[in-house]
Each structure stands twice: as structure tokens, then as C-alpha cells.
Design an enzyme around this catalytic site. Structure first.
Site, PDB file in Angstrom:
ATOM      1  N   GLY A   6      11.930  39.719  25.235  1.00 25.50           N
ATOM      2  CA  GLY A   6      11.406  40.385  24.137  1.00 25.50           C
ATOM      3  C   GLY A   6      10.962  39.424  22.952  1.00 25.50           C
ATOM      4  N   GLN A  34      12.146  39.110  20.218  1.00 21.22           N
ATOM      5  CA  GLN A  34      13.423  38.713  19.401  1.00 21.22           C
ATOM      6  C   GLN A  34      14.363  38.306  20.632  1.00 21.22           C
ATOM      7  OE1 GLN A  34      13.978  37.347  16.677  1.00 21.22           O
ATOM      8  NE2 GLN A  34      12.209  37.435  15.675  1.00 21.22           N
ATOM      9  N   SER A  35      14.169  37.761  21.509  1.00 22.95           N
ATOM     10  CA  SER A  35      14.989  37.466  22.717  1.00 22.95           C
ATOM     11  C   SER A  35      15.808  36.245  22.344  1.00 22.95           C
ATOM     12  CB  SER A  35      14.313  37.118  23.915  1.00 22.95           C
ATOM     13  OG  SER A  35      15.098  36.541  24.877  1.00 22.95           O
ATOM     14  N   ASN A  36      17.176  36.502  22.564  1.00 18.85           N
ATOM     15  CA  ASN A  36      18.321  35.555  22.338  1.00 18.85           C
ATOM     16  C   ASN A  36      18.168  34.570  23.734  1.00 18.85           C
ATOM     17  OD1 ASN A  36      19.720  36.460  19.883  1.00 18.85           O
ATOM     18  ND2 ASN A  36      20.034  38.216  21.401  1.00 18.85           N
ATOM     19  N   THR A  76      15.428  33.784  25.771  1.00 13.11           N
ATOM     20  CA  THR A  76      14.396  32.866  25.534  1.00 13.11           C
ATOM     21  C   THR A  76      14.774  31.705  24.398  1.00 13.11           C
ATOM     22  OG1 THR A  76      13.036  34.459  24.104  1.00 13.11           O
ATOM     23  CG2 THR A  76      12.507  34.307  26.387  1.00 13.11           C
TER      24      THR A  76
END
Length: 337
Positions: free
Chosen positions: A74, A76-78, A80
């Protein structure tokens, strides 16, 4: 069980286990609350649980002679963020698909927190206006192909590193690590609380703790809002990982425990109860949790404790997986704390 698998160290070592006395007291004092601090596991871009998974994936990426890590999450992906960090550390390129998984409209949502750090580390981060889904995505496959078309050699890492063939190994290691720490502490935890969305964190724990005959004490708190898909994916990863590590027996269905009561109103959208849990953890222990993942597992643990799910005298280990950078994307929600 992991001796035959190569591991590329990305973390400091065993993560700390700490007692949370003020949170324990706030919840009545009958159940001891402890935390295993996966959120403090590395100096790479604020760390988190994905690094434990990636330690077992990186050797395969290096062996493939890839020059570009390609992943998805997403906005706000942790995950990625962690893939971008690993690429920077290894001197590789990184291409990321950031889908619009969360129906959240904070004005700075796509410019702060995880995605800001991801871009700061040099990743090619592309926002795609597709909704939430933990499965294999066409946008990710398109990104992989785009690297090939440009003459690069991609290494594909799925969302959360979860359905990767080695995605569950890191949290088998977690279970083995907990057992060693319990020997030093002089007691065993009665329950382990963990957030679950893409599945490999809990799945790895289940396999690791199944080897200790206590997999059913791993309580998954679903934050996906798509519980059937999440459970199916956990089951798939459990079976794959159990075979890889030669567990020696099938994992029973009753050993996969996932509670679906706390993901509302939607993935990435905190409820009033989630926000209350985030504030309680922050104000009793200065332990920062996020509104997407850890806030919901914290909410679950608090609710289960208050309603007597854990017998009096239980010792509960909360797996803090990280994710605090995402708070920046919810600046209006928490403008007054």
C-alpha cells in the site's frame, strides 16, 4: 530446523523481550503483558518484522544475479520501505508498486512516513490507484515486466514477502529465538499475540511453535478485513514452510488461530477502539503502535485481557512488528494525541 537455509544478516540479533508493568496494571494486573520488540531489530530504515523475513530471501536474490528488487504494498507500506532499505544496503535498484489499499484521505498521506523514507532511499516508487488485495496483483507483474523490458534483471518479492517460497522462515526463527529467551527468563509464555494480514509472520510462528507443541497459543489478530482470504493464505504458507523445514507432521486446522473481531471498519482505517489502544500503549509504556497493524493487534490484546480470554496468571507476549512511520500519514487523526 533452519540449519540448511542461508541467512543474510540484516538485524542486530535477537530482539529484546520486555515486561510492560504499567500496561499490565492498566489492564487489571491479573495477566502479565510482555513485548518482543521486533520494531527495534535493525538500523536499516527503522527496521520491523519484514527484515526478519528478508534475511532468508536475500541470499536467493543475490544468487539469482538480479539487479532490481521488485515488490508491492500500500501507499504506507512498511514492507516496501524495508525492500527499499535492503536494496540500498545491497547496492541494488528497487522498483515498487504502491497501491491505494486504504480509504484514507489525509492531505499528506502519500508524501510522509513510509513512502517518504522509501523514496529517500532511492526506490522507484509508483502509486497505482488499485484497492486492497493480499493476493498476486497484475500491477506487480507489470512492474516486473517493465524492469525486463528496460534490460534489467528483476527479483520478485510479493506483498509482505509472504507467498515467497522462503517467506515463512524468518518467523520459524522467531519461535526458536523465543524458546531460547524463555530458558533464560525461567518461564514460558502462555500466549503470543501477533497481527496478521498477508500471513507469513503468523504462519512462520505457527510452524516454529508447532515444533514445540504450542502452535495454538499463537493468537493472530486479523487486520485485513478479508478474513477468509487471509486464513487461506496463512494455511498455504504454513503448509509450504512446514514442508521446507521438515516439521515432520501436518499442522492441524485448530493450530491456526485467527481472531476476526478487530479489523473494522476497514484495512488501514482505525476504529475508536484502535485509537484508544494506541493511546493506552503510548501513555503507559511509551510504546508506539500504528493504526494499520499494531494498533489493531494491541486493541485485540487489550480487549481479550479485559474480557477474561487469558486465565488469571497468564504471561502474554505481544509481538511488536513495527510500523510506527505510518502514523505520519494520519496526522489529522492524531493531531491532539
Amino acid at each position: 530446523m533452519l540449519e540448511k537455509f542461508e541467512r543474510y544478516p540484516l538485524t542486530f540479533g535477537a530482539t529484546a523481550i520486555e515486561y510492560l508493568p504499567r500496561l499490565t496494571e492498566a489492564l487489571g494486573g491479573d495477566v502479565e503483558i510482555w513485548a518482543k520488540r521486533e520494531d527495534c531489530n535493525s538500523g536499516l530504515a527503522m527496521g520491523g518484522n519484514k527484515l526478519r523475513k528478508l534475511e532468508y530471501i536475500v541470499p536467493d536474490a543475490i544468487a539469482s544475479n538480479a539487479d532490481t528488487l521488485v515488490s508491492i504494498g500500500g501507499v504506507q507500506s512498511n514492507h516496501t520501505r524495508m525492500v527499499a532499505a535492503v536494496a540500498a544496503k545491497l547496492g541494488m535498484k528497487c522498483r515498487l508498486v504502491q497501491e491505494s489499499w486504504v480509504p484514507h484521505e489525509d492531505a499528506v498521506y502519500d508524501r510522509v512516513g513510509n513512502i517518504l523514507m522509501t523514496r529517500l532511499m532511492g526506490a522507484d516508487s509508483r502509486i497505482v490507484d488499485d484497492g486492497f488485495d493480499i493476493g498476486i496483483r497484475q500491477s506487480w507483474e507489470d512492474a516486473i515486466q517493465s524492469v525486463i523490458d528496460e534490460g534489467g534483471k528483476p527479483y520478485a518479492i510479493p506483498a509482505g514477502a509472504s507467498v515467497h517460497k522462503y517467506g515463512g522462515l524468518g518467523y520459524v526463527a522467531f519461535a526458536e529465538e523465543v524458546a531460547r529467551q524463555e530458558a533464560d527468563l525461567g518461564f514460558k509464555f502462555d500466549y503470543i499475540i501477533v497481527c496478521v494480514v498477508t500471513g507469513s509472520t503468523q504462519a512462520g510462528m505457527i510452524v516454529g511453535f508447532a515444533a514445540q507443541d504450542r502452535a495454538d497459543r499463537v493468537i493472530g489478530i486479523d487486520a485485513s478485513g478479508t478474513p477468509e482470504q487471509t486464513r487461506s493464505q496463512v494455511r498455504q504458507i504454513v503448509d509450504n514452510t512446514a514442508e521446507l523445514v521438515e516439521l515432520g507432521r501436518p499442522v492441524r486446522e485448530d493450530e491456526i488461530v485467527i481472531l476476526n473481531d478487530y479489523a473494522y471498519p476497514a484495512y488501514g482505517v482505525p476504529s475508536n477502539e484502535t485509537n484508544e489502544a494506541i493511546r493506552l500503549a503510548a501513555r503507559t509504556e511509551a510504546m508506539i503502535t500504528d493504526p494499520v497493524y499494531e494498533g489493531k493487534s494491541m486493541q485485540g490484546m487489550i480487549d481479550l485481557t479485559r474480557k477474561g480470554f487469558f486465565p488469571k496468571g497468564s504471561k502474554v507476549l505481544y509481538a511488536h512488528l513495527g510500523g510506527a512511520p505510518a502514523l505520519n500519514g494520519y496526522s489529522y487523526t492524531y493531531r491532539n494525541g
